[in-house]
Scaffold this motif. Sequence first.
Motif, PDB file in Angstrom:
ATOM      1  N   TYR A 116      14.216   8.391  -2.301  1.00 22.18           N
ATOM      2  CA  TYR A 116      14.206   9.699  -2.971  1.00 22.18           C
ATOM      3  C   TYR A 116      15.304  10.606  -2.417  1.00 22.18           C
ATOM      4  N   ALA A 117      15.440  10.636  -1.097  1.00 22.89           N
ATOM      5  CA  ALA A 117      16.435  11.514  -0.468  1.00 22.89           C
ATOM      6  C   ALA A 117      17.849  11.172  -0.914  1.00 22.89           C
ATOM      7  N   GLN A 118      18.129   9.883  -1.120  1.00 17.02           N
ATOM      8  CA  GLN A 118      19.467   9.507  -1.576  1.00 17.02           C
ATOM      9  C   GLN A 118      19.733   9.943  -3.015  1.00 17.02           C
TER      10      GLN A 118
ATOM     11  N   ASP B 167       7.632   6.032   4.009  1.00 17.94           N
ATOM     12  CA  ASP B 167       8.921   6.387   4.605  1.00 17.94           C
ATOM     13  C   ASP B 167      10.081   5.733   3.858  1.00 17.94           C
ATOM     14  N   ALA B 168       9.922   4.472   3.481  1.00 13.31           N
ATOM     15  CA  ALA B 168      10.977   3.775   2.758  1.00 13.31           C
ATOM     16  C   ALA B 168      11.201   4.396   1.379  1.00 13.31           C
TER      17      ALA B 168
ATOM     18  N   VAL C  86       4.781  -0.768  -6.049  1.00 12.40           N
ATOM     19  CA  VAL C  86       5.670  -1.922  -5.956  1.00 12.40           C
ATOM     20  C   VAL C  86       6.995  -1.429  -5.405  1.00 12.40           C
ATOM     21  N   VAL C  87       7.529  -2.139  -4.426  1.00 13.24           N
ATOM     22  CA  VAL C  87       8.784  -1.786  -3.783  1.00 13.24           C
ATOM     23  C   VAL C  87       9.844  -2.805  -4.172  1.00 13.24           C
ATOM     24  N   ALA C  88      11.036  -2.324  -4.485  1.00 12.64           N
ATOM     25  CA  ALA C  88      12.156  -3.190  -4.850  1.00 12.64           C
ATOM     26  C   ALA C  88      13.161  -3.244  -3.707  1.00 12.64           C
ATOM     27  N   SER C  89      13.768  -4.402  -3.526  1.00 12.29           N
ATOM     28  CA  SER C  89      14.793  -4.529  -2.478  1.00 12.29           C
ATOM     29  C   SER C  89      15.889  -5.480  -2.928  1.00 12.29           C
ATOM     30  N   ARG C  90      17.072  -5.260  -2.367  1.00  8.53           N
ATOM     31  CA  ARG C  90      18.226  -6.141  -2.577  1.00  8.53           C
ATOM     32  C   ARG C  90      18.897  -6.336  -1.233  1.00  8.53           C
TER      33      ARG C  90
ATOM     34  N   ALA D  70       0.855  -1.184   0.000  1.00  9.68           N
ATOM     35  CA  ALA D  70       0.000   0.000   0.000  1.00  9.68           C
ATOM     36  C   ALA D  70       0.895   1.239   0.000  1.00  9.68           C
ATOM     37  N   PRO D  71       0.642   2.211  -0.882  1.00 13.50           N
ATOM     38  CA  PRO D  71       1.538   3.382  -0.977  1.00 13.50           C
ATOM     39  C   PRO D  71       1.799   4.067   0.354  1.00 13.50           C
TER      40      PRO D  71
END
Length: 422
Positions: A186-188, A180-181, A224-228, A174-175
Amino acid sequence: MATDGATGRTTDGGGPELRVLRRDDWDKWYDNLLRAFGGVGESAEEREFWNSLTEFDRSLGAWDGDDCVGSAGAFRFRLTVPGGASVPAAGVTMVGVAATHRRRGVLTSMMRRQLDDVRSWGEPLAVLWASEPAIYGRFGYAVGAYHINAEIDTSQVRLSVPDGTDDVRLRYAAPADVLDACEAVYAQLVPRRPGMLARQPGWERLSLLDPESERDGASPLQCVVASRDGEVTGYARFRVRLGWGPTGHNGTVVLEDLDALDPATDAALWRFLFGIDLTTTLTARGRPVDEAWQYMVSDIRRCRPRLRDQLHVRLVDVGTALAARTYQAPVDVVLEVEDAFCPWNAGRWRLTGNAKGASCERTEDAAELVLGVRELGAAYLGGVSLAALAAAGRVREVREGALTEASLGFGSVVAPWTAHGF
């Protein structure tokens, strides 16, 4: 024209009264703005959002009796410039004049007062998104960043992705739950690209506004959130508009936001968007002109990229602005600047700089390049070449070699781009 420092009111001897916005005048002020943009109403959520962000002490209204006939605001922002520095900038916004009061100098009086105010606040830059680009040139603004819109035929276009793409994990969320994540990603990215705005408190809510009136038949906002390796490295926010034709499904994915910290994450998110079931088109608007997906696609023609102006830039303090950025090649040049609307900028400036820093000071030395403040605004973020402007007759070289030197110095390896409007 005179300004009363106690009240913030400006008069010109008979025209509309110009004054700093009061909180109890906001509804009339905002209604005038909406009417100037066609009179289409907004949801209560949108209206509350813009009310909460309005900086009243930096907003102006033009009043004819009890009627608001003009509006202009200036958000406090920090803008990334070439070299990665974050520079104070006034985000000019909410500019509108009632159709009943056109051609009476209302806009000019607001722009005059606003640029004087921006200078007094010590902000060397003013930036805006223009609904009508032709309006703002006479006030010293020029297009300093462009973006592209694309309509990608995902039924025909294929992506060639870099190594590591398959290592990226994607999940729906959910957006609001992952805001926060996403904001951390975005901040980086903000210091990496000229034109990016550091997100000020409250602005993170802009990405979650999802009024049904703006969906054009598409779904509510999805994410959709991406992670590594367990760390969030990117995200995409989008809508899906289903459709059916004689041969079957022909739905559209409407991309709203996509940010990624590395090439593999970026590719994974684009590949996901290309492959959403029951869709054959991906609409992407307001994307960077140098974005990597353009070099991963099998057929750029079927993506139909279209260039459009984005951020308009105005140097309010030439010396401070030019000294705030770095230069990708050494530059030592005397600029003769023309600026009729902000005459404190006019005259000769010696700009000396390289990739480590710069200085820009008044000088009596002979001019080596002659140009207007608009040309400086166009070239400032590194996306428009001074050589191209010279070819258009807008920059004049006095010292042979000065144009090449300055053009190389002002350039940017990364194209300027602004991720969110205001």
